[in-house]
Motif scaffolding. Structure first.
Motif, short mmCIF file in Angstrom:
data_model
loop_
_atom_site.label_atom_id
_atom_site.label_comp_id
_atom_site.label_asym_id
_atom_site.label_seq_id
_atom_site.Cartn_x
_atom_site.Cartn_y
_atom_site.Cartn_z
N ALA A 178 0.78 -0.58 0.06
CA ALA A 178 0.13 0.03 0.05
C ALA A 178 0.76 1.24 0.09
O ALA A 178 2.48 0.95 0.55
CB ALA A 178 -1.11 -0.07 1.33
N TYR A 179 0.10 2.35 -0.63
CA TYR A 179 1.21 3.29 -0.58
C TYR A 179 0.43 5.02 -0.75
O TYR A 179 -1.25 4.79 -0.48
CB TYR A 179 1.79 3.60 -1.81
CG TYR A 179 2.26 2.31 -2.52
CD1 TYR A 179 3.87 2.22 -2.36
CD2 TYR A 179 1.71 1.11 -3.18
CE1 TYR A 179 4.67 0.88 -2.79
CE2 TYR A 179 2.31 0.28 -3.38
CZ TYR A 179 4.33 -0.03 -3.11
OH TYR A 179 4.41 -0.88 -4.06
N SER A 180 1.48 6.25 -0.55
CA SER A 180 -0.12 7.40 -0.28
C SER A 180 1.46 8.15 -0.44
O SER A 180 2.62 8.47 -0.71
CB SER A 180 -0.10 7.38 1.31
OG SER A 180 -0.42 8.76 1.38
N SER A 181 0.29 9.14 -1.66
CA SER A 181 1.11 9.72 -2.28
C SER A 181 0.83 11.26 -1.87
O SER A 181 1.35 12.50 -2.05
CB SER A 181 0.65 10.04 -4.16
OG SER A 181 -0.66 10.25 -3.88
N GLY A 182 -0.47 10.80 -0.48
CA GLY A 182 -0.56 12.75 -0.34
C GLY A 182 -2.06 12.41 -0.24
O GLY A 182 -2.89 12.44 0.73
N GLU A 183 -2.51 12.44 -1.19
CA GLU A 183 -4.13 12.68 -1.48
C GLU A 183 -4.79 11.82 -2.59
O GLU A 183 -5.81 11.49 -2.55
CB GLU A 183 -4.23 13.88 -2.90
CG GLU A 183 -3.85 15.34 -2.60
CD GLU A 183 -4.11 16.32 -2.94
OE1 GLU A 183 -4.50 15.64 -4.12
OE2 GLU A 183 -4.21 17.81 -2.79
N VAL A 184 -3.86 10.66 -2.47
CA VAL A 184 -4.45 9.28 -3.26
C VAL A 184 -3.60 7.92 -2.56
O VAL A 184 -2.77 7.71 -2.10
CB VAL A 184 -4.15 9.37 -4.65
CG1 VAL A 184 -4.69 7.54 -5.03
CG2 VAL A 184 -4.62 10.12 -5.33
N ILE A 185 -4.20 7.46 -1.98
CA ILE A 185 -4.22 6.28 -1.70
C ILE A 185 -3.85 4.60 -1.90
O ILE A 185 -5.44 4.63 -2.30
CB ILE A 185 -4.43 5.63 -0.18
CG1 ILE A 185 -3.77 6.73 0.96
CG2 ILE A 185 -4.47 4.49 0.07
CD1 ILE A 185 -4.58 6.83 2.83
N SER A 186 -2.90 3.78 -2.45
CA SER A 186 -3.30 2.93 -3.10
C SER A 186 -2.80 1.69 -2.19
O SER A 186 -2.13 1.58 -1.74
CB SER A 186 -2.42 2.83 -4.84
OG SER A 186 -2.82 4.52 -4.80
N PHE A 187 -3.51 0.00 -3.09
CA PHE A 187 -3.06 -0.90 -3.17
C PHE A 187 -3.51 -1.55 -4.31
O PHE A 187 -3.85 -1.62 -4.82
CB PHE A 187 -5.04 -1.29 -2.04
CG PHE A 187 -5.00 -0.99 -0.40
CD1 PHE A 187 -4.35 -1.88 0.55
CD2 PHE A 187 -5.58 0.16 -0.38
CE1 PHE A 187 -4.19 -0.87 1.81
CE2 PHE A 187 -5.90 0.60 0.98
CZ PHE A 187 -5.71 -0.33 1.84
N VAL A 188 -2.19 -2.25 -3.99
CA VAL A 188 -1.53 -3.18 -5.40
C VAL A 188 -1.50 -4.31 -4.81
O VAL A 188 -1.00 -5.01 -3.39
CB VAL A 188 0.12 -2.47 -5.51
CG1 VAL A 188 -0.66 -1.19 -6.42
CG2 VAL A 188 0.79 -2.34 -4.21
N GLY A 189 -1.56 -5.33 -6.36
CA GLY A 189 -1.43 -6.81 -5.49
C GLY A 189 -2.03 -7.72 -4.76
O GLY A 189 -1.38 -8.15 -3.71
#
Length: 278
Positions: free
Chosen positions: A163-174
């Motif tokens: 999981a990642y955060s760019s600040g305004e977006v939180i993404s889940f992968v895999g």
């Protein structure tokens, strides 16, 4: 609509008309089925705060109890999405959940997110994003950093869960990684939200690059997650193995002997100190 029309007896023209259809007070109650603490917790039905609903071209939002009341004259078909003022969800991995229903005027309308219309992983990330945003906003209502519609994504990339955060977006992968279940583990989302706070609050306070110390970034993100559930185990329930977690804020890491230059490792010095302070 039905009207009572008043006609002139002199020239047959319409003098005025009166509507015989009256706005009916219509109630909507929205619920979702989620797990509150980890993927190992039981499923519970709870109200959906901040659920966006578009009705007759107008946007409405449920209150903290998942309730909404408005005027409705006739049955209205609507489609409910995972969207509100603080969260917008995008699923690129499998068909995204939605609810198609008809609102009945003058009645209590029940809308419920469940397995018939969505995946629990979708429901979990949306519910827990709204939950942590509401919780942290209460600390200082004057700060505006988190007053926006954050995007949550299930991205169709990667073989390993992350999981990642760019600040305004939180993404889940895999998401196809069967050894992990990150979206169904609230502390993973809470950790990433901690990163978002680190970035956006620092920017609001005049630092365009946000927080730049990577160890501080990771340590504060970890303690953000731990304090939300009052449990030092970040990522408890994120793996099929119940004994495996991401990190533990209850630790004996000390400066400088436990530093090795890797931000997740070094951040445990700070998260451990803050857990002890708690």
């Amino acid at each position: 609509n039905d009207y009572s029309v008043f006609i002139s007896s002199i020239d047959g023209k319409t003098l005025f008309r009166k509507s015989l259809t009256y706005d009916l007070k219509t109630k909507v109650n929205v619920f979702t089925n989620i797990k509150e603490e980890s993927s190992f917790s039981p499923v519970v039905k709870v109200p959906v705060a901040f659920q966006g609903l578009r009705i007759n071209g107008k946007q409405y939002v449920t209150d903290e109890f998942g309730k909404l009341e408005f005027d409705l004259e006739q049955p209205q078909q609507i489609q409910v999405e995972f969207e509100g003022p603080w969260a917008k969800f995008q699923n690129e991995v499998f068909p995204q959940g939605k609810i198609k229903t008809t609102l009945q005027p003058g009645e209590d309308n029940h809308i419920e997110w469940d397995n018939s219309n969505s995946d629990i992983r979708e429901r979990m990330v949306v519910h827990h994003l709204n939950k942590i945003r509401d919780y942290f906003k209460s600390f200082d209502t004057t700060k505006k950093a988190m007053d926006f519609q954050m995007t949550l994504k299930f991205e169709n990339r990667g073989n390993d869960a992350n999981a990642y955060s760019s600040g305004e977006v939180i993404s889940f992968v895999g998401l196809n990684d069967k050894s992990a279940n990150l979206p169904e583990s609230p502390t993973v989302l809470y950790h990433e939200y901690g990163h978002s706070i680190n970035i956006l609050l620092y920017q609001e306070l005049g630092k365009p690059s946000g927080m730049v110390n990577r160890a501080a970034h990771e340590g504060i993100a970890d303690i953000t997650a731990a304090l939300m559930v009052d449990d030092p185990r970040v990522g408890y329930g994120a793996f099929a193995d119940p004994n495996k977690i991401v990190r533990n804020c209850k630790n004996n890491f000390k400066y400088p002997q436990n530093m090795n230059g890797e931000s997740h490792n070094d951040g445990q010095i700070l998260s451990g100190a803050l857990w002890d302070l708690r």
